[in-house]
Scaffold this active site. Structure first.
Site, short mmCIF file in Angstrom:
data_model
loop_
_atom_site.label_atom_id
_atom_site.label_comp_id
_atom_site.label_asym_id
_atom_site.label_seq_id
_atom_site.Cartn_x
_atom_site.Cartn_y
_atom_site.Cartn_z
N VAL A 45 0.90 -1.14 0.06
CA VAL A 45 -0.19 0.01 -0.24
C VAL A 45 1.10 1.36 -0.11
O VAL A 45 1.54 1.70 1.02
CB VAL A 45 -0.83 0.09 1.21
CG1 VAL A 45 -1.81 1.50 0.99
CG2 VAL A 45 -1.65 -1.22 1.42
N GLU A 46 0.85 1.98 -1.10
CA GLU A 46 1.87 3.00 -1.35
C GLU A 46 1.24 4.35 -0.81
O GLU A 46 -0.06 4.41 -0.40
CB GLU A 46 2.45 2.90 -2.62
CG GLU A 46 3.37 1.79 -3.24
CD GLU A 46 3.89 1.79 -4.54
OE1 GLU A 46 3.34 2.51 -5.19
OE2 GLU A 46 4.56 0.90 -4.57
N CYS A 55 5.06 -1.98 2.75
CA CYS A 55 5.23 -3.49 1.84
C CYS A 55 4.09 -4.30 2.15
O CYS A 55 3.59 -4.25 3.19
CB CYS A 55 6.63 -4.04 2.30
SG CYS A 55 7.93 -3.31 1.44
N GLU A 57 4.30 -7.20 3.17
CA GLU A 57 4.70 -8.12 4.47
C GLU A 57 4.20 -7.43 5.59
O GLU A 57 3.76 -7.94 6.78
CB GLU A 57 6.09 -8.47 4.60
CG GLU A 57 6.48 -9.40 3.55
CD GLU A 57 7.03 -8.62 2.22
OE1 GLU A 57 6.53 -7.38 2.10
OE2 GLU A 57 7.62 -9.29 1.58
N1 THU Z 1 7.43 -4.27 -2.04
C1 THU Z 1 6.94 -5.29 -1.13
O1 THU Z 1 5.72 -5.03 -0.96
N2 THU Z 1 7.57 -6.34 -0.60
C2 THU Z 1 8.84 -6.61 -0.64
O2 THU Z 1 9.27 -7.44 -0.09
C3 THU Z 1 9.60 -5.68 -1.61
C4 THU Z 1 9.08 -4.67 -2.08
C5 THU Z 1 6.73 -3.38 -2.56
C6 THU Z 1 7.33 -1.84 -1.92
C7 THU Z 1 6.83 -1.02 -3.19
O3 THU Z 1 5.42 -0.74 -3.00
C8 THU Z 1 7.03 -1.82 -4.41
O4 THU Z 1 7.35 -3.17 -4.02
C9 THU Z 1 8.26 -1.42 -5.00
O5 THU Z 1 9.23 -1.40 -4.42
#
Ligand code: THU
Length: 137
Positions: A45-46, A55, A57
């Site tokens: 969720v950005e 992230c 996780e």
């Molecule tokens: N991202 C994750 O959700 N988990 C990870 O372990 C690697 C990166 C996401 C963060 C960001 O929203 C997108 O991937 C690009 O970096």
């Protein structure tokens, strides 16, 4: 405990489809098997303030806590192609808190333990060791 990896992959893909990733255009989904048999999952969720994006996780460990806690036994993280994705460094630490060194991670190089992908991890035991050594009562 038996790990149904197909179920975990299905749950990770379903979670990835809920990702909010308008800035990176990089949807991520993750699913974890809990020691009581539950499956928990999360998506990234950005945010317009890029650095505060979450992230996948992060969402998954929140789901874990919100639905009763427990220990993560196995985890599978996927990208938009539904391919296996390695959890980032920070997220390996998140997984360590709730899965410990024996948690199984599906990786592009096969199934590995969290200890293998986060060697010499810092964790709750490090806090306990210092607390015990410096306890005054
Ligand atoms: N991202 C994750 O959700 N988990 C990870 O372990 C690697 C990166 C996401 C963060 C960001 O929203 C997108 O991937 C690009 O970096």
């Amino acid at each position: 405990m038996t790990i149904n990896w197909d179920d975990l992959h299905t749950a990770a893909v379903a979670a990835m489809k809920h990702a909010y990733a308008p800035y990176s255009q990089f949807p991520v989904g993750v699913a974890g098997l809990v020691d009581d048999g539950r499956i928990v999952s999360g998506c990234n969720v950005e945010n317009a303030s890029y650095g505060v994006g979450l992230c996948a996780e992060c969402g998954m460990v929140s789901h874990l806590a919100m639905t009763g806690g427990g220990r993560l036994v196995a985890v599978w993280c996927v990208d938009a192609r539904e391919e296996t994705l390695m959890p980032c460094g920070r997220c390996r630490q998140l997984l360590y808190e709730f899965g410990g060194p024996t948690c199984q991670i599906y990786t592009p190089e096969g199934i590995m333990t969290l200890a293998q992908i986060l060697p010499q991890a810092f964790g709750p035991a490090d806090l306990d060791a210092v607390r015990d050594a410096t306890a005054t009562t």
